[in-house]
Design a protein around this motif. Structure first.
Motif, mmCIF file in Angstrom:
data_model
loop_
_atom_site.group_PDB
_atom_site.id
_atom_site.type_symbol
_atom_site.label_atom_id
_atom_site.label_comp_id
_atom_site.label_asym_id
_atom_site.label_seq_id
_atom_site.Cartn_x
_atom_site.Cartn_y
_atom_site.Cartn_z
ATOM 1 N N HIS A 176 0.669 -1.977 -10.230
ATOM 2 C CA HIS A 176 0.502 -1.544 -9.006
ATOM 3 C C HIS A 176 1.641 -0.338 -8.627
ATOM 4 C CE1 HIS A 176 -1.145 -1.077 -5.221
ATOM 5 N NE2 HIS A 176 -0.531 -2.070 -5.078
ATOM 6 N N THR B 92 0.738 -1.295 -0.189
ATOM 7 C CA THR B 92 -0.069 0.093 0.428
ATOM 8 C C THR B 92 0.841 1.178 -0.214
ATOM 9 O OG1 THR B 92 0.055 0.545 2.429
ATOM 10 C CG2 THR B 92 -1.241 -1.410 1.072
ATOM 11 N N THR B 93 0.113 2.112 -0.364
ATOM 12 C CA THR B 93 0.578 3.905 -0.334
ATOM 13 C C THR B 93 1.794 3.776 1.036
ATOM 14 O OG1 THR B 93 -0.509 4.035 -1.829
ATOM 15 C CG2 THR B 93 0.976 6.199 -1.018
ATOM 16 N N ASP B 94 0.465 3.453 1.936
ATOM 17 C CA ASP B 94 1.243 4.131 3.982
ATOM 18 C C ASP B 94 1.941 3.448 5.002
ATOM 19 O OD1 ASP B 94 -0.972 5.651 4.225
ATOM 20 O OD2 ASP B 94 -2.218 4.772 4.934
ATOM 21 N N HIS B 95 1.774 1.674 3.612
ATOM 22 C CA HIS B 95 3.704 1.273 4.055
ATOM 23 C C HIS B 95 4.201 1.108 3.311
ATOM 24 C CE1 HIS B 95 5.438 -2.496 5.613
ATOM 25 N NE2 HIS B 95 5.724 -2.872 4.712
ATOM 26 N N LEU C 232 1.732 2.990 -7.189
ATOM 27 C CA LEU C 232 1.794 4.441 -5.458
ATOM 28 C C LEU C 232 2.923 5.096 -5.900
ATOM 29 C CD1 LEU C 232 2.825 0.452 -3.914
ATOM 30 C CD2 LEU C 232 0.616 1.566 -3.890
#
Length: 442
Positions: free
Chosen positions: A117, A77-80, A121
């Protein structure tokens, strides 16, 4: 220049390079980072092939105290990604969508979804990585996926350079033409003049010189390309490492692998010192003052990469393969200075998957084939062909030609077929090491 890199290879950087390894496979990118001599930390790995992950764990059991397990990039994910805050993303996405065998379905191929993907990101993460190194097959450069990659790099203010390079340009007798891109966020720069075209030559000097030679370290007096001592250092180290490895496997080995030198003068006088092997085999890691007093020819012979203490019986071509495919085999021997690219289908499929070795060099291949062409009796043809002792390269030989370091190994549970597949999907470590050093300089 990257804050963690110095021109002096013996100087430690201030901070380790934080690397996120996507499509990590059996760890080729990790090996390139380790071989570069640049302190680094792997902050994350993503690979879904469980066999590849087992090999990775075998060679990097702690991986910087981070567990290595099968993970799907689609779960990143973007946050990770933001929490990992990598300095560098290294990746080799699936190549099948861009190959003829894979039908060239490009972004319509489901195997491209993970790369798309990653691009999403990169376009949305608040602080994208400072650097990106991507490898793929020749053909990626004409893809829609590549256009999308360039679009993201433009959006996020990167400078970049694309290449089509083969290990043969680095002194390795193995063709493996691959697409590479080096990208760096502005205002950083690369240590050469970038262009909009896809370059087909490595941009920096690859000439290996005597250590005491007092040339300008900023530009080679032989090839006139920019010169980085870190690249010369790692090239010597990797060739010396291969010398020690092959000396262990090849008792009759009497010459060191030719060092790199992409732009040799035609009148170069070649001289290999007879005591070079002895010096290196005692474990010296610095360039002896007497070693390589001149540039040497490229590429080195396959004898520097072949085993001699391995039972070759399991690797001999079957009678079925000899009978059906003998006219399309690409045959090399220990004196050859070339070999074809090894694919994941090597030793399982025949056509276009890699070269085979004439193990019995006491007879002439051309004479045998001349006799075979005259014969009508199939059993007689087969008997002649058997005399050549044609065999597949062993997995260790393939790994050596792809410049996997001497400390790399497979778990005992990994079958030969799995080893060929994993190597065929991997990278040439020497080429990526040189590109990595190029990327972090400037």
């Amino acid at each position: 220049m990257h804050p963690g890199c110095h021109n002096d290879p013996n100087m430690a950087p201030a901070q380790p390079l934080r690397i996120l390894e996507l499509y990590s496979g059996i760890g080729g990118m990790h090996m390139a980072a380790k071989e570069s001599g640049v302190p680094f930390e792997i902050v994350g790995t993503y690979e879904i092939n469980t066999t590849a992950v087992e090999v990775y764990q075998h060679n990097f059991p702690d991986n910087g105290k981070r567990s290595t397990k099968p993970r799907n990039i689609m779960g990143l994910t973007t946050d990770h990604l933001a929490s990992l805050h990598p300095d560098l993303i290294m990746m080799s996405p699936p190549c099948q969508p861009f190959t003829r065998q894979g039908l060239k379905r490009d972004v319509e191929d489901a195997r491209t979804s993970s790369l798309l993907h990653v691009l999403d990101l990169l376009s949305s993460v608040p602080h994208p990585p400072k650097m990106i190194l991507l490898e793929n097959v020749s053909g990626f450069e004409t893809s829609i996926a590549r256009e999308k990659l360039i679009g993201v790099l433009t959006q996020r203010s990167y400078i970049w350079q694309e290449f089509l390079l083969s290990p043969t340009q680095f002194g390795v007798p193995n063709s493996r033409l691959r697409y590479y891109i080096l990208a760096k966020q502005k205002p950083a720069s690369l240590p050469f003049t970038t262009s909009n075209k896809i370059e087909e030559e490595f941009p920096l000097c690859l000439c290996v010189k005597e250590a005491s030679r007092g040339d300008d370290i900023n530009r080679c007096s032989w090839c006139s390309k920019p010169s980085l001592p870190t690249i010369h250092h790692v090239m010597y180290k990797t060739h010396a490492s291969h010398l020690q490895t092959t000396s262990h496997h090849h008792a009759a080995h009497t010459q060191p692998p030719a060092p790199l030198g992409n732009n040799l003068r035609p009148d170069t006088n070649i001289e290999c010192h007879s005591h070079s092997v002895e010096v290196l085999s005692r474990g010296h890691t610095q360039t002896p003052s007497h070693l390589y007093t001149t540039y040497t020819q490229l590429p080195s012979p396959l004898s520097n990469y072949l085993d001699s203490d391995t039972n070759m019986e399991p690797y001999l071509l079957s009678d079925k393969v000899l009978s059906k495919y003998h006219m399309i085999l690409d045959i090399v021997d220990s004196g050859s200075q070339r070999s074809c690219c090894f694919t994941k289908g090597y030793a399982h499929y025949v056509e276009g998957t890699g070269s085979v070795v004439q193990h019995n060099t006491s007879i002439s291949m051309s004479e045998i084939y001349s006799e075979v062409e005259k014969m009508e009796d199939e059993s007689g043809k087969l008997e002649l062909l058997r005399r050549l002792q044609l065999r597949y390269f062993t997995p260790s030989e393939v790994a050596r030609l792809m410049y996997f370091p001497g400390w790399f190994s497979f778990p005992d549970t990994t079958t030969d077929r799995q080893r060929y597949r994993l190597l065929g999907n991997s990278i040439n470590v020497l080429v990526v090491t040189c590109l990595l050093l190029t990327l972090i300089e400037g």
